[in-house]
Design an enzyme around this catalytic site. Structure first.
Site, mmCIF file in Angstrom:
data_model
loop_
_atom_site.group_PDB
_atom_site.id
_atom_site.type_symbol
_atom_site.label_atom_id
_atom_site.label_comp_id
_atom_site.label_asym_id
_atom_site.label_seq_id
_atom_site.Cartn_x
_atom_site.Cartn_y
_atom_site.Cartn_z
ATOM 1 C CG ASN A 1 -1.984 -1.047 1.145
ATOM 2 O OD1 ASN A 1 -2.502 -1.331 0.074
ATOM 3 N ND2 ASN A 1 -2.313 -1.647 2.272
ATOM 4 C CB CYS B 1 -6.545 -5.781 -1.660
ATOM 5 S SG CYS B 1 -7.180 -5.052 -0.126
ATOM 6 C CG HIS B 2 -6.630 -9.384 3.102
ATOM 7 N ND1 HIS B 2 -5.549 -9.840 3.822
ATOM 8 C CD2 HIS B 2 -6.917 -8.165 3.632
ATOM 9 C CE1 HIS B 2 -5.209 -8.950 4.727
ATOM 10 N NE2 HIS B 2 -6.024 -7.930 4.636
ATOM 11 C CG HIS C 1 -7.828 -0.188 1.160
ATOM 12 N ND1 HIS C 1 -6.532 0.241 1.421
ATOM 13 C CD2 HIS C 1 -7.808 -1.539 1.309
ATOM 14 C CE1 HIS C 1 -5.777 -0.806 1.717
ATOM 15 N NE2 HIS C 1 -6.535 -1.899 1.650
#
Length: 448
Positions: free
Chosen positions: A151, A173-174, A210
């Site tokens: 990130n 990304c999880h 995000h």
């Protein structure tokens, strides 16, 4: 001897190979997977940390994988089939400035690694690092598949393509996985059905990292969006916590109140944790995290965790102990296997927009579903974000593009324009510039 129909000898270059978190997860997942074997080249600016991971990696599993610490990107990348990037851009001292210096100006952040003043400064640090990495991949492993975990995801992945347009890179990304797990809990509670695994919840993912949204969700034949509407309304005020759990149990947990409020406001299911989501808006949520039942994760906590992991590493080396053989829940190994033709995969990734996010700018790094198969990552057309979310996403995309350019060219003026365009910067211009200059100074970055 390994069955050549199920196991392929490959080389993985791990940039950030001294990691005590992501690298250990990869070791565990590789050891548990029966389809592949090979070697992992561990490159890290902290060579001693890479050497420690070499020892731990070679003690992990049944010897299918050989780990080797290497002293240069050239050695790591040469001959690599897959490259994993998982680095900390700078130090935890830098991150402490990112997150906590703005508090002196009344600006609070829950993570500080993607947007807000912390995310922007971190992006300015990361951009030249990723430019160097992209050049090395171009020179030594141009055909390697590149998986980025670092990130700010959008800025870092954008830099890879900016410097090496033909790179085969995507960001992992999880956060969406957590939303799928929440939907599993919802299905069990409201419909009385058990979902065996989160992947059984089918979602249409759309947005930027995000700040990702689910516009369609289903389980078997059941449309879950109307179910989520009732679920969110029921828990909007109290938050949702499965029996026996509390949002206070971990600094990374929340009660999903931010997500429920955003769904009621925008009509799409937020597909990231509350801590990340809160930072994309003016300080509506961040001014009272207790009310919204999530945490402002301090860098002091991260430093304590770093010390704990260092002690854990020393103990593992002393006891000649490998990584714990426990599935991490990440999809990296399945992605690698799919790229090798060992099993197709549908998941969410971050890629340049080729139209998969129809109303977001072309070329911007967007997050949608993608189909991964042999030597191909195919983004899936995911439609359009609701107009009000499109407006918010575009503001952040504009900033991310500016940060990538400013970090690469060392253009302080452009960087400051992105800084004051962020929703969390509600200061007058003089105070905003003072904060910006102080953060640059603490990071020793800026125009040369």
């Amino acid at each position: 001897m390994f069955n050549i129909e199920t196991v392929k000898q490959i080389k993985i270059a791990y940039i950030g190979g001294g990691s005590k978190g992501w690298a250990r997860s990869l070791m565990s997942d590789l050891a548990l997977d029966e389809r592949m074997s090979g070697m992992v080249a561990l490159y890290d600016l902290d060579f001693e940390a890479a050497l420690q991971n070499e020892a731990i990696g070679n003690l992990s599993g049944n010897g299918k994988w050989r780990y080797e610490a290497v002293s240069s990107l050239k050695k790591a990348l040469s001959g690599a089939d897959v490259t994993v990037i998982s680095i900390l851009p700078g130090t935890l001292d830098h991150m402490e400035t990112d997150v906590h210096l703005p508090e002196q100006f009344g600006i609070y952040q829950s993570v500080g690694d993607t947007v807000g003043p912390g995310g922007i400064i971190r992006g300015l640090r990361a951009a030249p690092m990723f430019a160097d990495i992209a050049c090395a991949i171009r020179d030594y492993a141009p055909d390697s598949w590149v998986m980025n975990y670092t990130n700010p995801m959008s800025v870092c992945t954008r830099m890879l393509y900016k410097v090496f347009p033909d790179i085969k890179a995507f960001g992992c990304c999880h956060e969406v996985f957590g939303t799928q797990k929440l939907l599993c809990e919802m299905v069990k509670e409201r419909l009385g059905l058990n979902v065996k695994q989160r992947e059984d919840i089918k979602v249409n993912v759309l947005g930027i990292n995000h700040f990702t949204w689910v516009t369609e969700a289903s389980f078997r034949h059941i449309d879950l969006v109307p179910v989520f509407q009732e679920f969110a309304a029921q828990y909007a005020e109290t938050g949702y916590e499965p029996s026996g759990e509390s949002w206070r149990d971990s600094v990374f947990h929340s009660a999903h109140r931010v997500a429920f409020h955003l769904f009621e406001t925008y009509g799409a299911i937020p597909a990231a944790g509350d801590r990340h989501l809160a930072e994309f808006f003016p300080a509506f949520y961040l001014k009272d995290p207790e009310k919204w039942k999530f945490h402002l994760t301090s860098v002091g906590y991260r430093k304590q965790e770093s010390l704990r992991r260092k002690k854990e590493t020393d103990h593992m080396i002393k006891q000649k102990q490998g990584a714990a053989l426990k599935a991490s829940g990440e999809e990296g190994v399945n992605m690698i296997a799919a790229l090798l033709g060992l099993g197709d995969l549908m998941t969410n990734v971050n890629l340049p927009n080729e139209g998969q996010a129809a109303n977001l700018p072309m070329g911007a790094i967007v997050e949608t579903n993608a189909y991964i198969t042999r030597n191909r990552v195919q983004p899936i057309f995911s439609g359009t974000l609701p107009k009000r979310l499109e407006m918010l996403a575009n503001r952040h995309i504009s900033n991310q593009e500016a940060v990538a350019e400013a970090g690469f060219t060392q253009d302080d003026s452009l960087a400051f324009q992105a800084f004051i365009n962020d929703p969390l910067i509600t200061l007058d211009r003089a105070d905003a510039e003072r904060l910006f200059r102080e953060m640059l100074s603490c990071n020793q970055i800026g125009a040369r």
